[in-house]
Design a protein around this motif. Sequence first.
Motif, PDB file in Angstrom:
ATOM      1  N   ASN A 204      -3.553   4.920  -6.704  1.00 57.47           N
ATOM      2  CA  ASN A 204      -4.363   5.265  -5.530  1.00 57.47           C
ATOM      3  C   ASN A 204      -5.416   4.196  -5.265  1.00 57.47           C
ATOM      4  O   ASN A 204      -5.661   3.821  -4.114  1.00 57.47           O
ATOM      5  N   MET A 205      -6.030   3.704  -6.320  1.00 51.73           N
ATOM      6  CA  MET A 205      -7.040   2.662  -6.176  1.00 51.73           C
ATOM      7  C   MET A 205      -6.418   1.394  -5.587  1.00 51.73           C
ATOM      8  O   MET A 205      -6.968   0.789  -4.660  1.00 51.73           O
TER       9      MET A 205
ATOM     10  N   GLY B 178       0.823  -1.210   0.000  1.00 46.85           N
ATOM     11  CA  GLY B 178       0.000   0.000   0.000  1.00 46.85           C
ATOM     12  C   GLY B 178       0.850   1.250   0.000  1.00 46.85           C
ATOM     13  O   GLY B 178       0.579   2.213  -0.730  1.00 46.85           O
ATOM     14  N   LYS B 179       1.897   1.249   0.813  1.00 45.73           N
ATOM     15  CA  LYS B 179       2.821   2.388   0.874  1.00 45.73           C
ATOM     16  C   LYS B 179       3.503   2.597  -0.480  1.00 45.73           C
ATOM     17  O   LYS B 179       3.622   3.719  -0.966  1.00 45.73           O
TER      18      LYS B 179
ATOM     19  N   GLU C  43      -5.194  -2.346  -0.911  1.00 44.68           N
ATOM     20  CA  GLU C  43      -4.230  -2.974  -0.002  1.00 44.68           C
ATOM     21  C   GLU C  43      -4.509  -2.551   1.438  1.00 44.68           C
ATOM     22  O   GLU C  43      -4.356  -3.351   2.365  1.00 44.68           O
ATOM     23  N   ASP C  44      -4.951  -1.312   1.646  1.00 43.55           N
ATOM     24  CA  ASP C  44      -5.326  -0.853   2.988  1.00 43.55           C
ATOM     25  C   ASP C  44      -6.511  -1.664   3.519  1.00 43.55           C
ATOM     26  O   ASP C  44      -6.558  -2.013   4.702  1.00 43.55           O
ATOM     27  N   LYS C  45      -7.475  -1.967   2.640  1.00 41.68           N
ATOM     28  CA  LYS C  45      -8.624  -2.780   3.053  1.00 41.68           C
ATOM     29  C   LYS C  45      -8.163  -4.176   3.481  1.00 41.68           C
ATOM     30  O   LYS C  45      -8.660  -4.731   4.461  1.00 41.68           O
TER      31      LYS C  45
ATOM     32  N   LEU D  66       9.620 -10.076  -0.547  1.00 41.32           N
ATOM     33  CA  LEU D  66       8.756  -9.721  -1.675  1.00 41.32           C
ATOM     34  C   LEU D  66       8.672  -8.226  -1.907  1.00 41.32           C
ATOM     35  O   LEU D  66       8.891  -7.751  -3.018  1.00 41.32           O
ATOM     36  N   PHE D  67       8.329  -7.476  -0.866  1.00 41.39           N
ATOM     37  CA  PHE D  67       8.082  -6.057  -1.051  1.00 41.39           C
ATOM     38  C   PHE D  67       9.002  -5.186  -0.230  1.00 41.39           C
ATOM     39  O   PHE D  67       8.890  -3.969  -0.268  1.00 41.39           O
TER      40      PHE D  67
END
Length: 161
Positions: free
Chosen positions: A35-36, A15-16, A41-43, A71-72
Amino acid sequence: MDTLELALSLELDLGKYYREQAKKNANNSLQVVFNMLAMEEDKHAEILMSKADLLTLPVSESNILKEAEKLFRHLKDFESDFTELPSQLDSYRMALEMEHKSLKFYTSLRDKAESKEEKTTYEYLIKQEDIHCILLEELVKLTTRPEEWVESAEFGVREDY
């Protein structure tokens, strides 16, 4: 770090990353897409946080946790030799790759889950990540069509554009 914390960390990191990419693409259509994806990802992170009391996932001896941590973490901006920002197509492809990694990670967690609640939570996240993959695949298709599509009556009937 247990698997639930790791999954939460991955969602927050992704998300970040999407929010940072949205800021860097504030003057073009990529901002909307990033943004979408960040909101999605926040959800997912909220879902994992709400399940934290219900899910107790043991850390197994497999290497998947160490692999998944990579991974991230340490995500860098996509770099291009030709422009300051990556092309729209490159950005979609990079996001698609990250979503595929998330999909594989949640699939492995679901397969190792012991309770019905764990499996249900991971199954939901798998479906959501799959939707993200489909969305990004369609964006890649629409972005590449102008470069690849040849329109001529002599070549016969093709799928709808």
